[in-house]
Design a protein around this motif. Structure first.
Motif, PDB file in Angstrom:
ATOM      1  N   MET A   1      36.177  61.305  45.139  1.00 34.82           N
ATOM      2  CA  MET A   1      35.735  60.039  44.609  1.00 34.82           C
ATOM      3  C   MET A   1      35.557  58.974  45.679  1.00 34.82           C
ATOM      4  O   MET A   1      35.101  57.894  45.377  1.00 34.82           O
ATOM      5  N   LYS A   2      35.932  59.278  46.916  1.00 41.17           N
ATOM      6  CA  LYS A   2      35.762  58.308  47.992  1.00 41.17           C
ATOM      7  C   LYS A   2      34.294  57.973  48.224  1.00 41.17           C
ATOM      8  O   LYS A   2      33.962  56.866  48.610  1.00 41.17           O
ATOM      9  N   ILE A   3      33.434  58.935  47.974  1.00 36.00           N
ATOM     10  CA  ILE A   3      32.006  58.702  48.202  1.00 36.00           C
ATOM     11  C   ILE A   3      31.478  57.587  47.306  1.00 36.00           C
ATOM     12  O   ILE A   3      30.648  56.784  47.713  1.00 36.00           O
ATOM     13  N   PHE A   4      32.009  57.492  46.083  1.00 36.05           N
ATOM     14  CA  PHE A   4      31.539  56.455  45.171  1.00 36.05           C
ATOM     15  C   PHE A   4      32.066  55.081  45.565  1.00 36.05           C
ATOM     16  O   PHE A   4      31.392  54.082  45.344  1.00 36.05           O
ATOM     17  N   SER A   5      33.243  55.013  46.143  1.00 41.37           N
ATOM     18  CA  SER A   5      33.782  53.725  46.564  1.00 41.37           C
ATOM     19  C   SER A   5      32.966  53.134  47.706  1.00 41.37           C
ATOM     20  O   SER A   5      32.887  51.922  47.863  1.00 41.37           O
ATOM     21  N   LYS A   6      32.335  53.987  48.507  1.00 50.49           N
ATOM     22  CA  LYS A   6      31.507  53.497  49.607  1.00 50.49           C
ATOM     23  C   LYS A   6      30.188  52.904  49.115  1.00 50.49           C
ATOM     24  O   LYS A   6      29.534  52.152  49.834  1.00 50.49           O
ATOM     25  N   LEU A   7      29.796  53.226  47.899  1.00 51.59           N
ATOM     26  CA  LEU A   7      28.563  52.663  47.349  1.00 51.59           C
ATOM     27  C   LEU A   7      28.680  51.155  47.135  1.00 51.59           C
ATOM     28  O   LEU A   7      27.675  50.458  47.101  1.00 51.59           O
ATOM     29  N   ASN A   8      29.914  50.641  47.003  1.00 58.52           N
ATOM     30  CA  ASN A   8      30.099  49.205  46.851  1.00 58.52           C
ATOM     31  C   ASN A   8      29.593  48.435  48.055  1.00 58.52           C
ATOM     32  O   ASN A   8      29.299  47.251  47.956  1.00 58.52           O
ATOM     33  N   ASN A   9      29.486  49.090  49.196  1.00 58.95           N
ATOM     34  CA  ASN A   9      28.951  48.444  50.390  1.00 58.95           C
ATOM     35  C   ASN A   9      27.473  48.118  50.239  1.00 58.95           C
ATOM     36  O   ASN A   9      26.923  47.376  51.041  1.00 58.95           O
ATOM     37  N   PHE A  10      26.835  48.687  49.240  1.00 54.97           N
ATOM     38  CA  PHE A  10      25.402  48.491  49.031  1.00 54.97           C
ATOM     39  C   PHE A  10      25.111  47.601  47.830  1.00 54.97           C
ATOM     40  O   PHE A  10      24.045  47.701  47.216  1.00 54.97           O
ATOM     41  N   SER A  11      26.035  46.730  47.466  1.00 53.43           N
ATOM     42  CA  SER A  11      25.833  45.879  46.287  1.00 53.43           C
ATOM     43  C   SER A  11      24.625  44.957  46.450  1.00 53.43           C
ATOM     44  O   SER A  11      23.931  44.665  45.475  1.00 53.43           O
ATOM     45  N   ASP A  12      24.350  44.517  47.666  1.00 54.27           N
ATOM     46  CA  ASP A  12      23.178  43.660  47.882  1.00 54.27           C
ATOM     47  C   ASP A  12      21.888  44.436  47.672  1.00 54.27           C
ATOM     48  O   ASP A  12      20.893  43.875  47.212  1.00 54.27           O
ATOM     49  N   VAL A  13      21.893  45.712  47.985  1.00 54.95           N
ATOM     50  CA  VAL A  13      20.728  46.561  47.711  1.00 54.95           C
ATOM     51  C   VAL A  13      20.553  46.696  46.195  1.00 54.95           C
ATOM     52  O   VAL A  13      19.439  46.622  45.671  1.00 54.95           O
ATOM     53  N   GLY A  14      21.666  46.858  45.492  1.00 57.29           N
ATOM     54  CA  GLY A  14      21.610  46.939  44.030  1.00 57.29           C
ATOM     55  C   GLY A  14      21.049  45.677  43.415  1.00 57.29           C
ATOM     56  O   GLY A  14      20.233  45.730  42.480  1.00 57.29           O
ATOM     57  N   LEU A  15      21.462  44.520  43.925  1.00 57.07           N
ATOM     58  CA  LEU A  15      20.923  43.250  43.417  1.00 57.07           C
ATOM     59  C   LEU A  15      19.433  43.118  43.722  1.00 57.07           C
ATOM     60  O   LEU A  15      18.673  42.612  42.891  1.00 57.07           O
TER      61      LEU A  15
END
Length: 137
Positions: A1-15
């Protein structure tokens, strides 16, 4: 599940993706209303409704452009939210459409757009926006 926690680094891309999606929707819906400028009032389209449609033919693409560029996004988010609340209200109280209407479109799409606009209002446009670039200088 660590891979999903790293996706938070891309929140600006999501926005950015969310802003692009909402912006495209509003630009296309506003452009569709451009044909209203050549119409005359009728029984199906009274003068007051035609005037509202003409205003939306300008306001929706401007709001969409604002979302895409990330400029004046709080204002665009508020405008889009008010518009979507009006659309949902009309579908529920005037057209008597349910949330998911089966063969026809309900108001689930409108609700999703409302939630997206409110998300951007409360979270902000993100790092990839003109607002953020202008605030740095």
């Amino acid at each position: 599940m660590k891979i999903f926690s790293k996706l938070n680094n891309f929140s600006d891309v999501g926005l950015l993706i969310l802003r692009l999606g909402i912006g495209i929707i509003f630009i296309k819906h506003g452009m569709f209303k451009w044909q209203m400028w050549g119409m005359q009032p009728s029984d199906q389209m009274p003068a007051s409704m035609l005037m509202i449609m003409k205003i939306l033919a300008v306001a929706e693409p401007l709001g969409g452009l604002s979302m895409i560029t990330g400029f004046l996004t709080p204002l665009a988010s508020i405008g889009m939210s008010v518009l979507m609340i009006g659309v949902i209200n009309m579908k529920i109280n005037v057209m008597h459409v349910s949330f998911i209407a089966g063969q026809t479109t309900g108001w689930e799409f409108d609700f999703l757009v409302l939630c997206s606009a409110l998300c951007i209002l409360f979270v902000g446009p993100g790092k990839f926006s003109l607002e953020r670039m202008m605030s740095r200088s």
